[in-house]
Motif scaffolding. Sequence first.
Motif, short mmCIF file in Angstrom:
data_model
loop_
_atom_site.label_atom_id
_atom_site.label_comp_id
_atom_site.label_asym_id
_atom_site.label_seq_id
_atom_site.Cartn_x
_atom_site.Cartn_y
_atom_site.Cartn_z
N CYS A 341 0.81 -1.30 0.17
CA CYS A 341 0.02 0.01 0.22
C CYS A 341 0.89 1.16 0.01
CB CYS A 341 -0.67 -0.04 1.05
SG CYS A 341 -2.02 -1.41 1.29
N GLU A 342 1.83 1.23 0.76
CA GLU A 342 2.63 2.47 1.23
C GLU A 342 2.78 3.56 -0.06
OE1 GLU A 342 5.62 2.16 4.30
OE2 GLU A 342 6.62 3.27 3.37
N GLU A 343 3.34 3.06 -0.84
CA GLU A 343 3.84 4.01 -2.19
C GLU A 343 2.63 4.59 -2.84
OE1 GLU A 343 5.48 0.92 -5.45
OE2 GLU A 343 6.86 1.61 -3.99
N ASN A 344 1.34 3.69 -2.90
CA ASN A 344 0.44 4.43 -3.78
C ASN A 344 -0.50 5.45 -2.77
OD1 ASN A 344 0.89 2.33 -5.38
ND2 ASN A 344 -0.05 0.54 -4.32
N LEU A 345 -0.18 5.79 -1.81
CA LEU A 345 -0.93 6.61 -0.83
C LEU A 345 -0.32 7.94 -1.26
CD1 LEU A 345 -0.72 4.95 2.43
CD2 LEU A 345 -2.60 4.57 0.73
N TRP A 346 -0.94 8.43 -2.32
CA TRP A 346 -0.57 9.84 -2.69
C TRP A 346 -1.15 10.99 -2.14
CZ3 TRP A 346 3.20 11.15 -5.86
CH2 TRP A 346 3.25 12.59 -6.16
N ASN A 347 -2.48 10.93 -1.94
CA ASN A 347 -3.11 12.04 -1.38
C ASN A 347 -3.16 12.00 0.04
OD1 ASN A 347 -4.44 13.91 -3.16
ND2 ASN A 347 -5.47 12.02 -4.00
N PRO A 348 -2.81 12.82 0.81
CA PRO A 348 -2.81 12.83 2.16
C PRO A 348 -3.80 11.82 2.95
CG PRO A 348 -2.24 15.28 1.63
CD PRO A 348 -2.91 14.16 0.49
N MET A 349 -3.40 10.90 3.79
CA MET A 349 -4.18 10.10 4.37
C MET A 349 -3.79 9.56 5.63
SD MET A 349 -5.22 6.15 3.23
CE MET A 349 -6.31 6.47 1.85
N PHE A 350 -4.73 9.28 6.54
CA PHE A 350 -4.30 8.74 8.03
C PHE A 350 -4.31 7.08 7.93
CE2 PHE A 350 -5.35 12.88 9.61
CZ PHE A 350 -4.06 13.27 10.15
N VAL A 351 -3.42 6.39 8.09
CA VAL A 351 -3.43 4.91 8.28
C VAL A 351 -3.66 4.88 9.75
CG1 VAL A 351 -2.40 2.62 7.95
CG2 VAL A 351 -2.29 4.57 6.09
N ILE A 352 -4.68 4.08 10.34
CA ILE A 352 -4.83 3.95 11.76
C ILE A 352 -4.74 2.44 12.17
CG2 ILE A 352 -6.08 6.30 11.63
CD1 ILE A 352 -8.73 4.57 11.98
N ASP A 353 -4.78 2.36 13.50
CA ASP A 353 -4.83 1.18 14.22
C ASP A 353 -3.83 0.14 13.92
OD1 ASP A 353 -7.09 2.58 15.26
OD2 ASP A 353 -8.48 1.24 14.14
N PHE A 354 -2.79 0.40 14.32
CA PHE A 354 -1.57 -0.44 14.13
C PHE A 354 -1.42 -1.60 15.12
CE2 PHE A 354 1.88 2.15 11.34
CZ PHE A 354 0.84 2.79 10.68
N PRO A 355 -0.75 -2.92 14.85
CA PRO A 355 -0.49 -3.78 15.52
C PRO A 355 0.15 -3.47 16.97
CG PRO A 355 -0.42 -4.52 13.29
CD PRO A 355 -0.36 -3.05 13.43
N VAL A 356 -0.23 -4.06 18.01
CA VAL A 356 0.56 -3.77 19.38
C VAL A 356 2.04 -4.20 19.08
CG1 VAL A 356 -0.03 -5.74 20.30
CG2 VAL A 356 0.51 -3.74 21.76
N GLU A 357 2.28 -5.06 18.29
CA GLU A 357 3.66 -5.78 18.17
C GLU A 357 4.69 -4.79 17.57
OE1 GLU A 357 3.63 -9.32 15.69
OE2 GLU A 357 5.81 -9.20 15.65
N VAL A 358 4.19 -3.74 16.65
CA VAL A 358 5.06 -3.01 16.20
C VAL A 358 4.77 -1.30 16.83
CG1 VAL A 358 5.19 -4.30 13.85
CG2 VAL A 358 3.23 -2.40 14.32
N SER A 359 4.26 -1.50 18.03
CA SER A 359 3.86 -0.15 18.48
C SER A 359 4.05 -0.02 20.17
CB SER A 359 2.56 0.35 18.34
OG SER A 359 2.25 0.12 16.90
N PRO A 360 5.50 -0.30 20.50
CA PRO A 360 5.69 -0.38 21.79
C PRO A 360 5.40 0.53 22.99
CG PRO A 360 7.89 -0.34 20.65
CD PRO A 360 6.72 -0.22 19.63
N LEU A 361 5.19 1.71 22.22
CA LEU A 361 4.81 2.90 23.16
C LEU A 361 3.43 3.37 22.95
CD1 LEU A 361 8.25 4.98 22.46
CD2 LEU A 361 7.67 3.73 24.25
N SER A 362 2.47 2.93 22.23
CA SER A 362 0.99 3.26 21.87
C SER A 362 0.07 2.40 22.87
CB SER A 362 0.66 3.02 20.41
OG SER A 362 1.83 3.27 19.62
#
Length: 467
Positions: A341-362
Amino acid sequence: MSTPYQFDHNAHCAPLQETYAHLSDGEESGVVVKVAGRVMLMRTQGKLAFATMRDLTGEIQLFAMSAITAEFEEFAKLHLGDWVGVTGEVVRTKRGELSVKVASWERLAEALHNFGDKWAGITDYDLRYRHREADLWANATTRTSLTRRSEVLRSARERCWAANFVEVETPMLNAIPTGAAARPFSTHHNALDSQFFLRIAPELWLKRLVVGGFERVFELGRVFRNEGVSPRHNPEFTMLELYAAYWNYEDMMSFTEELVAGIAMDVLGTTEVTYQGREFSFAAPWPRRTMASLASEAVGEEVSVHTPREHLAKLLSDRGVEVHASWGAGRCLSELFEVTCEENLWNPMFVIDFPVEVSPLSRRRADDPELTERFESYAAGRELSNGFSELIDPVDQRARFEEQARLAAAGDDEAMQIDEDYIKALEWGLPPTAGLGLGMDRLAMLIADESNIREVIAFPTLKPLRD
RNA sequence: GCGCCGGUAGCUCAAUUGGCAGAGCAUUUGACUCUUAAUCAACAGGUUCCGGGUUCAAGUCCCGGCCGGCGCACCA
């Protein structure tokens, strides 16, 4: 040859051009001004000489005549690039060029090197980056891009101040490099006989200030990451980090989109921008999509953090990604999102709700503890910012750090280390808080329409010359 | 770190198949009283990134190194 220590200039080129736009060909204003700048072009013609002088604001012609100009012969021999201070009347020549008719002048400094070909300028990247001072005179786009960067930083600061954020400074020399997943630079303090690391993020310090009662703080400063150099990565780069007590990540997303749109408005006068020939809009609100929904759309089947890990791993290896044994379903989902997905996100957008495994401070989502209240904003196919509802529970934070330590033991050299001081700070009580990190160089690139990060950094990191 | 491409005068660039290293601008000298990248004339300017090798002959081909651009990887 001695040069003056001071020159009292009282006018700049661009304002003169504007003020005296009405002068007709051959007309003299009767007004004497003192201007200063560099001689960029010189056209001598017997007992006349015409120089193009440039200052911070623009250019104006210097018109010298042997009959009225002191030391005329010396003036005509000025080198391209020399700094001059000139006193003379504002006139328009017979051929229509607004000029300062040189009565007296001083060479303020000599240029021993020129500023490149007077038509092509300087194009050699090595020379441009190693000697930006010359590049700035040779290339107008360098001047505008670095000016845009400055305006972006100014706008960001003013908007944070206006929203009652307090600007603070936290240590760059850290005993433990933390707050992000990155490899640090290390150094040594002699008197303390201790190893220190240059910070990879100011995050934990800033949250400690929130614990201390600063409800809204921000820091606009340099962070250092010991990683690859590319057109989009410089080892030291500038990040805006801010934290607001009592906000959650929804509040922070609203603030982020307003902030970025506002910066575009301040610098460009519009939220509609063209980047590398493609248009997009910074105007708020920006769409908010969950990572799982974007990844599902891309792979053509429903996936989530609850999809069996082995199935996600297969989807990844089908796409040529080498899946590490230590990766759980969360990491796999995150990787799947990045490759599809990443490189196709041209217009500003929020990607939300990341897995806890990759978000140790969230902070975990209340309705699904495998996910966190975390967002990243994307524009032009690049990550622009990262933010979340902060994890405030010291017990959970310790468990997250311990999980990071396990990853480090398994060979992940970007996993975080346990930070006991930070856990102790959380034990004093962090109120509900949301945070944001915004890459200012990336934003400056978008605003300045530059594809290489070095074009918005005055002195980018280069390999030292050696032999 | 890996791959592809590049490095020739101070700057911007040429140099055919391996065959005398060139131009414009800048610098220096001269001419010129309204130029606009002024123009005209002349002089000068080289470790062809560095070090090896092949060859009668290397800017050009081969090997190694240095620096840069782009892509990949890492990452923001």
